[in-house]
Motif scaffolding. Structure first.
Motif, PDB file in Angstrom:
ATOM      1  N   GLY A   7       0.825  -1.206   0.000  1.00  0.00           N
ATOM      2  CA  GLY A   7       0.000   0.000   0.000  1.00  0.00           C
ATOM      3  C   GLY A   7       0.853   1.247   0.000  1.00  0.00           C
ATOM      4  O   GLY A   7       2.094   1.184  -0.031  1.00  0.00           O
ATOM      5  N   TYR A   8       0.158   2.385   0.034  1.00  0.00           N
ATOM      6  CA  TYR A   8       0.822   3.684  -0.056  1.00  0.00           C
ATOM      7  C   TYR A   8       1.616   4.011   1.209  1.00  0.00           C
ATOM      8  O   TYR A   8       1.490   3.332   2.226  1.00  0.00           O
ATOM      9  CB  TYR A   8      -0.239   4.762  -0.304  1.00  0.00           C
ATOM     10  N   SER A   9       2.389   5.098   1.134  1.00  0.00           N
ATOM     11  CA  SER A   9       3.176   5.562   2.282  1.00  0.00           C
ATOM     12  C   SER A   9       2.269   5.898   3.456  1.00  0.00           C
ATOM     13  O   SER A   9       1.199   6.480   3.262  1.00  0.00           O
ATOM     14  CB  SER A   9       3.895   6.872   1.943  1.00  0.00           C
ATOM     15  N   VAL A  64      -5.111  12.128   5.615  1.00  0.00           N
ATOM     16  CA  VAL A  64      -5.206  11.317   6.838  1.00  0.00           C
ATOM     17  C   VAL A  64      -3.839  10.659   7.087  1.00  0.00           C
ATOM     18  O   VAL A  64      -3.328  10.628   8.209  1.00  0.00           O
ATOM     19  CB  VAL A  64      -6.307  10.226   6.696  1.00  0.00           C
ATOM     20  N   ARG A  65      -3.233  10.165   6.020  1.00  0.00           N
ATOM     21  CA  ARG A  65      -1.927   9.499   6.155  1.00  0.00           C
ATOM     22  C   ARG A  65      -0.860  10.484   6.622  1.00  0.00           C
ATOM     23  O   ARG A  65      -0.050  10.178   7.505  1.00  0.00           O
ATOM     24  CB  ARG A  65      -1.521   8.881   4.813  1.00  0.00           C
ATOM     25  N   ALA A  66      -0.856  11.696   6.028  1.00  0.00           N
ATOM     26  CA  ALA A  66       0.147  12.695   6.407  1.00  0.00           C
ATOM     27  C   ALA A  66      -0.034  13.100   7.869  1.00  0.00           C
ATOM     28  O   ALA A  66       0.942  13.265   8.603  1.00  0.00           O
ATOM     29  CB  ALA A  66       0.040  13.910   5.493  1.00  0.00           C
ATOM     30  N   GLN A  67      -1.277  13.212   8.286  1.00  0.00           N
ATOM     31  CA  GLN A  67      -1.560  13.591   9.675  1.00  0.00           C
ATOM     32  C   GLN A  67      -1.004  12.542  10.637  1.00  0.00           C
ATOM     33  O   GLN A  67      -0.353  12.855  11.639  1.00  0.00           O
ATOM     34  CB  GLN A  67      -3.092  13.734   9.842  1.00  0.00           C
ATOM     35  N   ARG A  68      -1.214  11.263  10.301  1.00  0.00           N
ATOM     36  CA  ARG A  68      -0.712  10.184  11.174  1.00  0.00           C
ATOM     37  C   ARG A  68       0.818  10.228  11.237  1.00  0.00           C
ATOM     38  O   ARG A  68       1.413  10.112  12.304  1.00  0.00           O
ATOM     39  CB  ARG A  68      -1.137   8.824  10.625  1.00  0.00           C
ATOM     40  N   GLU A 125       2.875  12.557  -0.771  1.00  0.00           N
ATOM     41  CA  GLU A 125       2.374  12.597  -2.154  1.00  0.00           C
ATOM     42  C   GLU A 125       3.484  12.318  -3.167  1.00  0.00           C
ATOM     43  O   GLU A 125       3.269  11.626  -4.164  1.00  0.00           O
ATOM     44  CB  GLU A 125       1.696  13.947  -2.423  1.00  0.00           C
ATOM     45  N   GLU A 126       4.663  12.844  -2.864  1.00  0.00           N
ATOM     46  CA  GLU A 126       5.792  12.602  -3.775  1.00  0.00           C
ATOM     47  C   GLU A 126       6.145  11.121  -3.823  1.00  0.00           C
ATOM     48  O   GLU A 126       6.400  10.547  -4.879  1.00  0.00           O
ATOM     49  CB  GLU A 126       7.028  13.375  -3.285  1.00  0.00           C
ATOM     50  N   ARG A 127       6.148  10.498  -2.632  1.00  0.00           N
ATOM     51  CA  ARG A 127       6.498   9.071  -2.599  1.00  0.00           C
ATOM     52  C   ARG A 127       5.418   8.221  -3.257  1.00  0.00           C
ATOM     53  O   ARG A 127       5.722   7.241  -3.935  1.00  0.00           O
ATOM     54  CB  ARG A 127       6.786   8.617  -1.164  1.00  0.00           C
ATOM     55  N   ASP A 128       4.157   8.599  -3.090  1.00  0.00           N
ATOM     56  CA  ASP A 128       3.072   7.887  -3.792  1.00  0.00           C
ATOM     57  C   ASP A 128       3.363   7.908  -5.291  1.00  0.00           C
ATOM     58  O   ASP A 128       3.239   6.895  -5.976  1.00  0.00           O
ATOM     59  CB  ASP A 128       1.719   8.582  -3.589  1.00  0.00           C
TER      60      ASP A 128
END
Ligand code: CDP
Length: 227
Positions: free
Chosen positions: A12-14, A158-162, A182-185
Motif C-alpha cells: 500500500g501507499y506511504s 489522513v496518512r500525512a496527519q498520522r 504525495e511525492e512518494r506515492d
C-alpha cells in the motif's frame, strides 16, 4: 489446515498503517513481522552517511558498486522480543525514520540492483512461511504466491496527519509531510522497477475511517478463511 504457516503480504501507499497492521497480525498469529521498507531505508541511510547521495540527487553508478559493502539484518532483542534493523552491525532503527531518509528512500528504492538484493533477502526470510511482510511489491514480486494479500489505502491527508504525529519531535511541518507522502506515492506507483500495484488477488482495505483494532479485526476475518 490450521497448523499450516502461510505468508501474508501487505502492500500500500506511504504512511497508511501497513507496519502497524502487519505487526499486530504477526503478534496475534505468532508469526515473524518484517518491515521491508526498513530495509530500503537502511540502505538509503548508508548512502547518506557515506555522502554518496544528497538531498538533490542520487548517483546510480556509485550506489551499485557500494551495495556489496552493505549488510542489512533484523535482529531480535531478547528482552522485549522486538526486532531491530541492523546496518553493518549497527542498530539503525531510529536513524532510518529521519526526514532526510524519507526524502531519498523512494529514489534509492527505484534502483534495480537495490531491489534485487533486498528481494532475495526477503524471499529467503519467507521461504518456510510464517511471515507477515509489508511493503510495496510484496504481493506482486516478493511473495507472488502468498496465501493472503492485503492492499491498504487511505486518504493522503489522513496518512500525512498520522505520520506528522509520529515524527513531531523532528520539527517538521504538516505541509512538508503531506508533500513527502504525495511525492512518494507518485514515485512508488510510476517507477519502472516493481511499481506499487494493486494485484488482482489482493483484498483492499481503506482505513481512512478505521481505527487500529477495527482494521485488525477485518484483516483477521479474511485470514481465518484462508487457514
Ligand atoms: O512507512 P512508510 O509507508 O512511509 O514507508 P516504508 O514502508 O518505510 O518504505 C519507505 C520507502 O521504501 C517507500 O516509500 C518505497 O519507496 C520503498 N519501498 C519499496 O520500494 N518497496 C518495498 N517493498 C518497501 C518500501
Amino acid at each position: 489446515m490450521k497448523n499450516k504457516k502461510i505468508n501474508i503480504a501487505i502492500d500500500g501507499y506511504s504512511s497508511c498503517g501497513k507496519s502497524t497492521l502487519a505487526k499486530a497480525i504477526a503478534k496475534k498469529m505468532g508469526y515473524l513481522f518484517i518491515d521491508s521498507g526498513a530495509m530500503y531505508r537502511a540502505i538509503t541511510y548508508y548512502f547518506i552517511k557515506k555522502k554518496l547521495i544528497n538531498a538533490l540527487d542520487i548517483g546510480n553508478i556509485d550506489l551499485v558498486k557500494e551495495l556489496n559493502n552493505v549488510d542489512v539484518q533484523f535482529i531480535k532483542n531478547e528482552v522485549n522480543s522486538e526486532y531491530s534493523i541492523f546496518l553493518n552491525g549497527q542498530n539503525v532503527n531510529e536513524e532510518i525514520r529521519k526526514m532526510e531518509v524519507n526524502q531519498l528512500v523512494s529514489k534509492v528504492a527505484s534502483v534495480k540492483e537495490v531491489r534485487q538484493k533486498l528481494v532475495l533477502l526477503q524471499q529467503n526470510i519467507g521461504k518456510n512461511g510464517g511471515v507477515v511482510m509489508d511493503g510495496r511489491d510484496i504481493g506482486s514480486v516478493v511473495f507472488p504466491n502468498a496465501e493472503v494479500k492485503f492492499f491498504l489505502t487511505a486518504d493522503p491527508k489522513v496518512r500525512a496527519q498520522r505520520r506528522w504525529l509520529e515524527i513531531q519531535e523532528q520539527n517538521v511541518s504538516f505541509e512538508e509531510v503531506l508533500k513527502n507522502v504525495e511525492e512518494r506515492d507518485y514515485l512508488d506507483t510510476s517507477r519502472k522497477e516493481s511499481p506499487l500495484i494493486q494485484v488482482k488477488d489482493a483484498i483492499v482495505i481503506d482505513n481512512s475511517n478505521l481505527n487500529q483494532n477495527e482494521q485488525l479485526e477485518l484483516a483477521l476475518q479474511y485470514i481465518e478463511k484462508k487457514l
